[in-house]
Design an enzyme around this catalytic site. Structure first.
Site, PDB file in Angstrom:
ATOM      1  CG  ASN A  84      -1.681   1.254   1.433  1.00  0.00           C
ATOM      2  OD1 ASN A  84      -1.801   2.051   0.504  1.00  0.00           O
ATOM      3  ND2 ASN A  84      -2.228   1.451   2.629  1.00  0.00           N
ATOM      4  CE  LYS A 105       0.239   3.527   4.799  1.00  0.00           C
ATOM      5  NZ  LYS A 105       0.080   3.709   6.210  1.00  0.00           N
ATOM      6  CG  HIS A 126      -5.749   1.927   5.159  1.00  0.00           C
ATOM      7  ND1 HIS A 126      -5.321   2.863   6.072  1.00  0.00           N
ATOM      8  CD2 HIS A 126      -4.716   1.066   4.983  1.00  0.00           C
ATOM      9  CE1 HIS A 126      -4.075   2.582   6.427  1.00  0.00           C
ATOM     10  NE2 HIS A 126      -3.683   1.496   5.772  1.00  0.00           N
ATOM     11  CD  GLU A 152      -2.922   5.592   6.746  1.00  0.00           C
ATOM     12  OE1 GLU A 152      -2.895   5.629   5.512  1.00  0.00           O
ATOM     13  OE2 GLU A 152      -2.002   5.108   7.441  1.00  0.00           O
ATOM     14  CD  GLU A 167      -3.472  -2.543   7.347  1.00  0.00           C
ATOM     15  OE1 GLU A 167      -2.348  -2.739   6.889  1.00  0.00           O
ATOM     16  OE2 GLU A 167      -4.143  -1.538   7.079  1.00  0.00           O
ATOM     17  N   GLY A 206       2.554   2.162  10.759  1.00  0.00           N
ATOM     18  CA  GLY A 206       3.547   3.222  10.605  1.00  0.00           C
ATOM     19  C   GLY A 206       4.258   3.611  11.894  1.00  0.00           C
ATOM     20  CB  SER A 260       5.205  -1.844  12.050  1.00  0.00           C
ATOM     21  OG  SER A 260       4.814  -0.502  12.281  1.00  0.00           O
TER      22      SER A 260
HETATM   23  C1  PEP Z   1      -0.749   0.173   6.071  1.00  0.00           C
HETATM   24  O1  PEP Z   1      -0.922   1.373   6.025  1.00  0.00           O
HETATM   25  O2  PEP Z   1      -1.563  -0.578   5.515  1.00  0.00           O
HETATM   26  C2  PEP Z   1       0.423  -0.333   6.777  1.00  0.00           C
HETATM   27  C3  PEP Z   1       0.425  -1.567   7.176  1.00  0.00           C
HETATM   28  O3  PEP Z   1       1.440   0.566   6.989  1.00  0.00           O
HETATM   29  P1  PEP Z   1       2.886   0.239   7.627  1.00  0.00           P
HETATM   30  O4  PEP Z   1       3.381  -1.043   7.018  1.00  0.00           O
HETATM   31  O5  PEP Z   1       3.721   1.411   7.261  1.00  0.00           O
HETATM   32  O6  PEP Z   1       2.681   0.104   9.102  1.00  0.00           O
END
Ligand code: PEP
Length: 252
Positions: free
Chosen positions: A10, A12, A98, A100, A168, A174, A214
């Site tokens: 992803n 973003k 997601h 976000e 998630e 992040g 992460s």
């Molecule tokens: C995400 O935004 O789907 C995600 C898992 O981000 P990160 O790997 O940066 O934590």
């Protein structure tokens, strides 16, 4: 039970033309080199890069996905992109729900379900994201929150062939923080039980559940080895060819 591993990046809101194309070409070349057919690799760039990335990954078996869609096919929705448009452009997947988008755009389970249903109807596969906040986790509500999100955001037309769930934990996205592997496996196993209620046991057993938050080359192997973890949704580490390639390698 064979569930084909899915490693999804992803991106973003990252990538201008030159670096986006270079990243896509790099991922395509690395995946092609592996010759692997036991796992799927997907990149989800911003809308602006979809066409260029599609060209850059041609012939590599890397698939193309978008990060969001509207639930209508067309019409007066300024700034939105429909699932029919994404399918027309060559996308195979779209991410919906997601955290976000849930947080920054106030997206509800009901809206996410409508988006997912429309995307499936348009012939796309959907990755439906769920996960608890840190506060909810500390209050011991992780399973409750994930249950509500699944019941509310997985649509009636979801099957193991057109739907993937991404667990998630919001506090892990992040941040460099991850749950323990035991916590990840426990939550994934609980999610599968809820999916059985929602979609039936046979479908739930075949539906893929990705872990996201992460994931990086140093922790990917142990996370991806867990029995109910069927792949990863990767943010930050999907923006570097070497890191993303190392995560693909860790899924062996
Ligand atoms: C995400 O935004 O789907 C995600 C898992 O981000 P990160 O790997 O940066 O934590």
């Amino acid at each position: 039970m064979v569930r084909k591993t899915l490693i999804a990046g992803n991106w973003k809101m990252n990538g201008l033309l030159d670096d986006g194309i270079a990243l896509a070409k790099g991922v395509g070349a690395e995946f092609k080199k592996t010759g692997r057919r036991d796992c799927e690799v997907l990149v989800c760039p911003p809308f602006t890069l979809l066409t260029s990335v599609k060209k850059a990954i041609k012939g590599t078996r890397v698939q193309l996905g978008a990060q969001d869609c509207h639930f209508e096919s067309k019409g007066a929705h300024t700034g939105d992109v429909s699932p029919v448009m994404l399918k027309d452009l060559g996308c195979q997947y779209v991410i919906v729900g997601h955290s976000e988008r849930r947080t920054n755009h106030g997206e509800s389970n009901e809206l996410i379900s409508k988006k997912a249903a429309a995307a499936i109807e348009a012939g796309l596969k959907v990755i439906i994201c769920i996960g608890e906040t840190e506060q909810e986790r500390d209050a011991g509500k992780t399973i409750d929150v994930c249950t509500k999100q699944i019941m509310g955001s997985v649509p009636q037309n979801a099957t193991d062939k057109n739907t993937v769930i991404a667990y998630e934990p919001v506090w892990a996205i992040g941040t460099g923080k991850t749950p323990t592997t035991k916590d990840v496996e426990d939550v994934h196993a609980a999610i599968r039980k809820v999916l059985a209620k929602k979609c039936g046991r046979a479908v739930a057993n075949k539906m893929r559940i990705l872990y996201g938050g992460s994931m990086k080359p140093t922790n990917a192997k142990e996370l991806l080895a867990l029995p109910d973890v069927d792949g990863g949704l990767i943010g930050g580490a999907s923006l570097k060819v070497a890191d993303f390639a190392a995560i693909i390698e860790a899924s062996k």
